[in-house]
Design an enzyme around this catalytic site. Structure first.
Site, short mmCIF file in Angstrom:
data_model
loop_
_atom_site.label_atom_id
_atom_site.label_comp_id
_atom_site.label_asym_id
_atom_site.label_seq_id
_atom_site.Cartn_x
_atom_site.Cartn_y
_atom_site.Cartn_z
CG HIS A 299 -1.82 -1.11 1.41
ND1 HIS A 299 -1.62 -2.10 2.35
CD2 HIS A 299 -2.96 -1.45 0.75
CE1 HIS A 299 -2.61 -2.98 2.28
NE2 HIS A 299 -3.44 -2.62 1.31
CB VAL B 294 5.59 -4.39 -2.42
CG1 VAL B 294 6.70 -4.30 -1.38
CG2 VAL B 294 5.53 -3.10 -3.25
#
Lengths: 281, 281
Positions: free
Chosen positions: B36, B176
């Site tokens: 995020h 990620v």
């Protein structure tokens, strides 16, 4: 001015917005009449720039309905719209609005889309909410104008805008009628002379219902029976529905206690006409 | 700064817009991790004002799924989001997003919502497209940021934005990963130590598949068989799907000829993890 592509319209409106102009929007299916023009005039009075869309939306017609024969006249529409104050007539192709592979829908669920015209036209309002959402995203107006003639459509669109938090003010304008009371509609052109003469029965019956309500009759069943009886006096009238619902929720009621919508749909030959009146204490 | 109501958020963003600021938007379900934060940093680099929404959307969970237990921590989220560049964390209640009687849905139809996670989570993407449409209408961002981790979600949202002509640029950012390759996910906190150790198999299997593809294997069935075999080496892994589709259309293919998505969903106990990789010639 006629604009046919989203790209050109966005360029034009982007410049309007940059110079601080407010945008009013009147979505139509074209073949404009005095009802549409009243919306355009009001939009022009309340906004700097007025966009009228002129798009016979295929997805709100069922296969057996009148999409192909729906009356069209873009040259006349542009003249009338401009005369009433429109700055742009947006006249896209179906491929412009629904490019190949387009498959996203906006749908209002619940009774509000199931009653009245939703009963006999089950996919109609899904087509309406989807195309209006698309047009709203293209035009991004501050205010949009709809006619009370399509009362259920207006109620559904008010709900869509509220539920999806669209940042647009919807304004619902009164029905415009011919001298004898027939609600203006592009579909009135389908009527034969005899049908046209009898079509006034929709408004007459609704006004009689309203008069009975104002004299104290608030029983929905009795009011419906009275309106139905009156419409059936017209020999060519074939009733699709005569209904009374709470307005604007379109919830079922047995007694008119607050605000209610008395709405009718009646066929004359192949032509399906709708009309309505608000009953309010 | 945390804002919990649409009214306050609109006031704040209205002022931002009036002073010419561009708005970037990162919708999340909270419990923020580095994935995020990478979106928030990118949003801040490309826009003046960044809004992060933190909303565990009930309508995208099925009754048997983990809505109640989904991890939440708004204080920590605000700190992390602000540290990464967010100006506002929008943290609404479910009643704020879906007021009583809310019943409007946005749905992308077709294979794109039926394959992959759509098969085992049939109402999931309807919940996602509806809430994202609502949030887009509230925030009205110029750009919105999503992670490639939810590759199908990203493909569906790109289609929604295109089909409905939403005036928003969607930006899909790379996955990620933890040091050992596990894709970051709020749901990773559910894993026991043994499960966590084995969960790395998703990425390992996908990378082996990619290596085989790069060595010349372009047969979808064979690539799927190889990835499946690798995942099954982890004793606790229970495969939901291993699939390869054209990307971003998610159309069925037999051979990887252009751009394809290799995607997996695997359960470890009650925890369902997803991961994916793009195969591109």
């Amino acid at each position: 001015m006629i604009i046919t592509t989203v790209k050109e319209l966005r360029e034009y409106l982007g410049a309007q917005r940059t110079s601080g102009k407010s945008i009013g929007f009147v979505p139509t299916m074209g073949f404009l009449h005095e009802g549409h023009l009243s919306l355009i005039r009001r939009a022009k009075a309340e906004n700097d720039t007025v966009v009228v869309s002129d798009f016979v939306n295929p997805t709100q017609f069922a296969p057996n309905e009148d999409f192909e024969s729906y009356p069209r006249n873009i040259e006349r529409d542009e003249q009338l719209a401009t005369g009433a104050g429109a700055d742009v007539v947006f006249y896209p192709s179906a491929e412009e609005i629904y490019p190949r592979g387009s498959s996203t829908f906006v749908e209002v669920a619940g009774d509000i889309t199931r009653v009245l015209c939703g009963a006999s036209r089950p996919a109609h309002f899904k087509g309406v909410t989807t195309v209006v959402a698309i047009l709203f995203n293209i035009v991004q107006p501050r205010r949009a104008y709809f006619g009370q003639k399509d009362a259920q459509q207006a109620a559904i669109l008010i709900k869509m805008v509220a539920d999806l938090y669209m940042d647009i003010e919807l304004i619902v304008c009164p029905i415009v009628r011919e001298e004898d009371g027939l609600a203006m509609s592009s579909r009135n052109t389908y009527l034969s002379a005899t049908e046209r003469a009898q079509a006034v029965i929709l408004n007459k019956a609704l006004r009689e219902g309203q008069a009975a309500f104002e004299k104290g009759e608030d029983n929905v069943e009795k009011l419906i029976r009275q309106i139905t009886g009156k419409i059936n006096e017209a020999p060519l009238a074939c009733i699709d529905y005569v209904s009374i619902y709470a307005y604007p929720s379109l919830k079922t009621i047995e007694t008119v206690s607050d605000k209610a919508l008395a709405a009718v749909a009646v066929r004359f030959g192949k032509t399906r006409l709708i009309d309505n009146i608000i009953l309010e204490k």
